[in-house]
Design a protein around this motif. Structure first.
Motif, mmCIF file in Angstrom:
data_model
loop_
_atom_site.group_PDB
_atom_site.id
_atom_site.type_symbol
_atom_site.label_atom_id
_atom_site.label_comp_id
_atom_site.label_asym_id
_atom_site.label_seq_id
_atom_site.Cartn_x
_atom_site.Cartn_y
_atom_site.Cartn_z
ATOM 1 N N LYS A 85 -86.762 -80.320 86.767
ATOM 2 C CA LYS A 85 -86.582 -81.610 87.745
ATOM 3 C C LYS A 85 -87.283 -81.576 88.914
ATOM 4 O O LYS A 85 -87.717 -82.179 89.149
ATOM 5 N N ASN A 86 -88.009 -80.201 88.904
ATOM 6 C CA ASN A 86 -89.067 -79.579 90.677
ATOM 7 C C ASN A 86 -90.222 -80.065 89.754
ATOM 8 O O ASN A 86 -91.148 -80.302 90.784
ATOM 9 N N ASN A 87 -90.565 -80.130 88.622
ATOM 10 C CA ASN A 87 -91.593 -80.810 88.028
ATOM 11 C C ASN A 87 -92.089 -81.726 87.880
ATOM 12 O O ASN A 87 -92.935 -82.485 88.243
ATOM 13 N N GLU A 90 -92.087 -82.674 91.556
ATOM 14 C CA GLU A 90 -93.392 -82.646 92.345
ATOM 15 C C GLU A 90 -94.980 -83.211 91.927
ATOM 16 O O GLU A 90 -96.016 -84.033 92.594
ATOM 17 N N LEU A 91 -94.672 -83.790 90.811
ATOM 18 C CA LEU A 91 -95.377 -85.248 90.466
ATOM 19 C C LEU A 91 -95.489 -86.981 91.291
ATOM 20 O O LEU A 91 -96.112 -87.518 91.509
ATOM 21 N N THR A 92 -93.865 -87.019 91.144
ATOM 22 C CA THR A 92 -93.602 -87.796 92.210
ATOM 23 C C THR A 92 -94.364 -87.509 93.096
ATOM 24 O O THR A 92 -94.883 -88.398 94.300
ATOM 25 N N LEU A 93 -94.134 -86.851 93.773
ATOM 26 C CA LEU A 93 -95.005 -86.494 95.425
ATOM 27 C C LEU A 93 -96.427 -86.309 95.175
ATOM 28 O O LEU A 93 -96.680 -87.023 95.702
ATOM 29 N N GLU A 94 -97.004 -85.706 94.419
ATOM 30 C CA GLU A 94 -98.435 -86.071 93.934
ATOM 31 C C GLU A 94 -98.657 -87.864 94.101
ATOM 32 O O GLU A 94 -99.770 -88.013 94.600
ATOM 33 N N MET A 95 -97.893 -87.968 93.821
ATOM 34 C CA MET A 95 -98.195 -89.924 93.531
ATOM 35 C C MET A 95 -97.961 -90.263 94.041
ATOM 36 O O MET A 95 -98.920 -91.049 94.965
#
Length: 122
Positions: A85-87, A90-95
């Motif tokens: 979930k954390n990964n 983090e991907l959602t925040l980056e994109m």
């Protein structure tokens, strides 16, 4: 002040010494980790005392071990789920939302609005 020059053979000797030292340190770290692991397991998993146990006691012991195993497996699953979930987060925040960043990424920095205003006035 002139630079100190080291001969190629000295450089090679230094590299060999550094690699030997690094190898020694890695081996020492590995041994320390292994010792720590043995101590940890010794605390958490004391040796089983099976001598003199009757069938009922053995069944109780097996049930206790099975219950502990299930608890550890659930904790492992929960940790894996949190990491996944954390990964994903983090991907959602980056994109992020690509539509919000289109103008910022285009390099126009507000000039687009300026051109649109000139077209409207003319």
């Amino acid at each position: 002040m002139p630079k100190c020059k080291i001969s190629a053979s000295c450089k090679l000797s230094l590299k060999i010494l550094l690699l030997a030292r690094a190898t020694e340190e890695l081996e020492a770290e590995k041994a320390a980790r292994e010792e720590e692991k043995v101590c940890y397991l010794g605390e958490k998993l004391p040796p089983l005392q099976l001598i003199g146990l009757n069938t009922d006691d053995l069944q109780k012991l097996c049930k206790q071990i099975h219950a502990k195993n299930e608890m550890v497996d659930e904790e492992r699953y929960d940790c894996e789920a949190k990491v996944i979930k954390n990964n994903r987060d983090e991907l959602t925040l980056e994109m992020g939302d690509w539509r919000k960043n289109v103008e910022a990424m285009s390099g126009m920095k507000g000039r687009k609005k300026m051109f649109l205003m000139h077209d409207v006035r003319d």
